[in-house]
Design a protein around this motif. Structure first.
Motif, PDB file in Angstrom:
ATOM      1  N   PHE A  76       0.836  -1.202   0.000  1.00  0.00           N
ATOM      2  CA  PHE A  76       0.000   0.000   0.000  1.00  0.00           C
ATOM      3  C   PHE A  76       0.874   1.257   0.000  1.00  0.00           C
ATOM      4  N   GLU A  77       1.871   1.281   0.871  1.00  0.00           N
ATOM      5  CA  GLU A  77       2.745   2.455   0.972  1.00  0.00           C
ATOM      6  C   GLU A  77       3.553   2.641  -0.305  1.00  0.00           C
ATOM      7  N   MET A  78       4.031   1.536  -0.871  1.00  0.00           N
ATOM      8  CA  MET A  78       4.800   1.614  -2.106  1.00  0.00           C
ATOM      9  C   MET A  78       3.944   2.153  -3.251  1.00  0.00           C
ATOM     10  N   GLU A  79       2.743   1.600  -3.390  1.00  0.00           N
ATOM     11  CA  GLU A  79       1.873   2.009  -4.489  1.00  0.00           C
ATOM     12  C   GLU A  79       1.422   3.461  -4.339  1.00  0.00           C
ATOM     13  N   LYS A  80       1.219   3.894  -3.092  1.00  0.00           N
ATOM     14  CA  LYS A  80       0.784   5.269  -2.864  1.00  0.00           C
ATOM     15  C   LYS A  80       1.855   6.249  -3.333  1.00  0.00           C
ATOM     16  N   LYS A  81       3.121   5.881  -3.143  1.00  0.00           N
ATOM     17  CA  LYS A  81       4.221   6.738  -3.599  1.00  0.00           C
ATOM     18  C   LYS A  81       4.312   6.783  -5.127  1.00  0.00           C
ATOM     19  N   LEU A  82       3.884   5.724  -5.780  1.00  0.00           N
ATOM     20  CA  LEU A  82       3.989   5.631  -7.234  1.00  0.00           C
ATOM     21  C   LEU A  82       2.776   6.221  -7.948  1.00  0.00           C
ATOM     22  N   GLU A  83       1.738   6.541  -7.216  1.00  0.00           N
ATOM     23  CA  GLU A  83       0.472   6.999  -7.797  1.00  0.00           C
ATOM     24  C   GLU A  83       0.607   8.410  -8.384  1.00  0.00           C
ATOM     25  N   LEU A  84       0.083   8.581  -9.606  1.00  0.00           N
ATOM     26  CA  LEU A  84      -0.020   9.912 -10.218  1.00  0.00           C
ATOM     27  C   LEU A  84      -1.448  10.410 -10.081  1.00  0.00           C
ATOM     28  N   THR A  85      -1.634  11.725 -10.012  1.00  0.00           N
ATOM     29  CA  THR A  85      -2.971  12.299  -9.903  1.00  0.00           C
ATOM     30  C   THR A  85      -3.645  12.335 -11.273  1.00  0.00           C
ATOM     31  N   PHE A  86      -4.943  12.498 -11.282  1.00  0.00           N
ATOM     32  CA  PHE A  86      -5.671  12.617 -12.543  1.00  0.00           C
ATOM     33  C   PHE A  86      -5.197  13.843 -13.322  1.00  0.00           C
ATOM     34  N   ASP A  87      -4.928  14.935 -12.626  1.00  0.00           N
ATOM     35  CA  ASP A  87      -4.420  16.132 -13.303  1.00  0.00           C
ATOM     36  C   ASP A  87      -3.088  15.850 -13.998  1.00  0.00           C
ATOM     37  N   GLU A  88      -2.240  15.063 -13.353  1.00  0.00           N
ATOM     38  CA  GLU A  88      -0.955  14.712 -13.968  1.00  0.00           C
ATOM     39  C   GLU A  88      -1.153  13.818 -15.185  1.00  0.00           C
ATOM     40  N   PHE A  89      -2.164  12.969 -15.142  1.00  0.00           N
ATOM     41  CA  PHE A  89      -2.452  12.145 -16.322  1.00  0.00           C
ATOM     42  C   PHE A  89      -2.996  12.997 -17.475  1.00  0.00           C
ATOM     43  N   ILE A  90      -3.764  14.014 -17.161  1.00  0.00           N
ATOM     44  CA  ILE A  90      -4.210  14.942 -18.212  1.00  0.00           C
ATOM     45  C   ILE A  90      -3.003  15.612 -18.855  1.00  0.00           C
ATOM     46  N   GLU A  91      -2.058  16.019 -18.029  1.00  0.00           N
ATOM     47  CA  GLU A  91      -0.817  16.621 -18.518  1.00  0.00           C
ATOM     48  C   GLU A  91      -0.042  15.630 -19.398  1.00  0.00           C
ATOM     49  N   LEU A  92       0.019  14.389 -18.966  1.00  0.00           N
ATOM     50  CA  LEU A  92       0.729  13.356 -19.740  1.00  0.00           C
ATOM     51  C   LEU A  92       0.036  13.068 -21.069  1.00  0.00           C
ATOM     52  N   LYS A  93      -1.297  12.988 -21.034  1.00  0.00           N
ATOM     53  CA  LYS A  93      -2.054  12.739 -22.272  1.00  0.00           C
ATOM     54  C   LYS A  93      -1.800  13.860 -23.267  1.00  0.00           C
ATOM     55  N   ASN A  94      -1.818  15.101 -22.812  1.00  0.00           N
ATOM     56  CA  ASN A  94      -1.552  16.239 -23.696  1.00  0.00           C
ATOM     57  C   ASN A  94      -0.127  16.178 -24.248  1.00  0.00           C
ATOM     58  N   TYR A  95       0.800  15.769 -23.410  1.00  0.00           N
ATOM     59  CA  TYR A  95       2.202  15.666 -23.833  1.00  0.00           C
ATOM     60  C   TYR A  95       2.350  14.597 -24.920  1.00  0.00           C
ATOM     61  N   CYS A  96       1.639  13.492 -24.758  1.00  0.00           N
ATOM     62  CA  CYS A  96       1.660  12.435 -25.785  1.00  0.00           C
ATOM     63  C   CYS A  96       1.041  12.936 -27.086  1.00  0.00           C
ATOM     64  N   ASP A  97      -0.061  13.661 -26.990  1.00  0.00           N
ATOM     65  CA  ASP A  97      -0.704  14.208 -28.192  1.00  0.00           C
ATOM     66  C   ASP A  97       0.250  15.142 -28.934  1.00  0.00           C
TER      67      ASP A  97
END
Length: 356
Positions: A67-88
């Motif tokens: 749980f602690e490991m995965e929580k550190k690796l988690e990205l926020t939805f806003d960061e995924f929006i940023e990543l999706k735009n970067y991929c586009d």
């Protein structure tokens, strides 16, 4: 048809969106078709007492919980929006794997992804499969750890969701949807399967690439390979055996801290893998055994003809004693050796002269 190559960034960003962009850059430079991440909310996915996998303990230690490991690796939805735009912006398809309903809803309705990748661990999560299928997205379904029966059950749920009628969900309804003509047609339109051995790294002698052919025959769907082995040769071999998709974990450094870096490939390896796959695709051809264009010029040079092994006078009989088989192949084929026996020469032949 070109193999669809997915560079699996996964969690190798270590929870840092800038490192995630670096992984996108690596995938773009290698000319992969897509870069894939994983989207989850840790509280929705696992209990605080969930144990780590053995490979996770090896790579990250046992001091913290999964749980602690995965929580550190988690990205926020806003960061995924940023990543999706970067991929586009970089003209590479953004993919991500949802591990919970909220994340699936975000990928489908907010990011409006046309394809959803379902990981091996969720193949028995029928409610999540149904939720995704009801949105009529293209689905890539990984099948690590699964039996043929479990894959069929999952496809039954997906078929039921794709049909999307008013029937209440049930095991019987899923089976009925799977065997229906409409269900089979929708599965063919929407679903691709990935063979996978869910271990990090996966042992070479447990890969069983021929399972791809079995799955293709049993389910009648395109099958690819999600590669957890070290190196790139198994992915290349999978393409030679007909894989339509290759998914491979990538990293900027195999020695980086995190659970999946050690079982991933670095940029130069990814470049080589993509290049090798494209070369293998070119080599596969259409299966019809005929001489290639480049071969034709070599036929006369490489093959042989019937020639005189000694001077032959007109009217003399051809025989083992005066015939030889030598290059080039511009004269009579050696296939006629026996037909020529005991026939008379109609003219004189010098030594090594082709018989015609």
């Amino acid at each position: 048809m070109k193999t669809y190559i997915i560079a699996e960034a996964g969690v190798n960003h270590n929870g840092d969106v800038n490192l995630a962009k670096k992984l996108v850059d690596i995938a773009v430079k290698a000319e992969a078709n897509a870069v894939k991440f994983q989207t989850w909310i840790t509280e929705n996915v696992m209990s605080k007492t969930a144990p780590k996998a053995e490979y996770q303990i090896v790579n990250t230690g046992s001091q913290e919980s999964q749980f602690e490991m995965e929580k550190k690796l988690e990205l926020t939805f806003d960061e995924f929006i940023e990543l999706k735009n970067y991929c586009d912006e970089n003209r590479i398809e953004f993919l991500s794997t949802p591990f919970d309903f909220e994340s699936a809803d975000f990928l489908i309705n907010s990011l409006k992804l046309s394809t959803i990748k379902i990981p091996s661990g969720e193949i028995t999560n029928a409610p999540l499969l149904l939720y995704i299928a009801k949105h009529h997205k293209n689905i890539i379904l990984s099948t690590g750890m699964a039996t043929v029966a479990e894959i069929q059950q999952a496809l039954g749920v997906i078929a039921f969701g794709l049909i999307n009628d008013k029937t209440s969900p049930s095991i019987e309804a899923f089976e009925s949807a799977y065997i229906s003509e409409q269900g089979q047609q929708l599965l063919k339109e929407r679903v691709r399967l990935l063979h996978c051995t869910t271990e990090y790294p996966a042992p070479i002698d447990e890969i069983n690439l021929l399972a791809m052919k079995s799955m293709s025959k049993v389910f009648g769907l395109p099958v690819g390979y999600s590669d957890h082995t070290e190196g790139i040769e198994i992915s290349i071999a999978a393409v030679a055996l007909g894989a339509t998709i290759i998914e491979k974990h990538i990293t900027y450094d195999k020695n980086a801290e995190g659970p999946d870096h050690a079982a991933s490939i670095e940029p130069l390896e990814l470049n080589k893998m993509v290049e090798s796959i494209r070369n293998v695709e070119k080599s596969i051809g259409n299966g019809i055994k005929i001489p290639s264009k480049s071969e034709l010029k070599n036929r006369e040079i490489a093959r042989k003809s019937l020639v005189a092994s000694e001077a032959i006078k007109s009217g003399e009989y051809f025989s083992d004693a005066n015939l030889a088989i030598k290059r080039p192949g511009s004269g009579m084929s050696p296939f006629y050796y026996w037909e020529l026996q005991n026939q008379k020469a109609t003219r004189d032949f010098n030594i090594d002269e082709e018989i015609n």
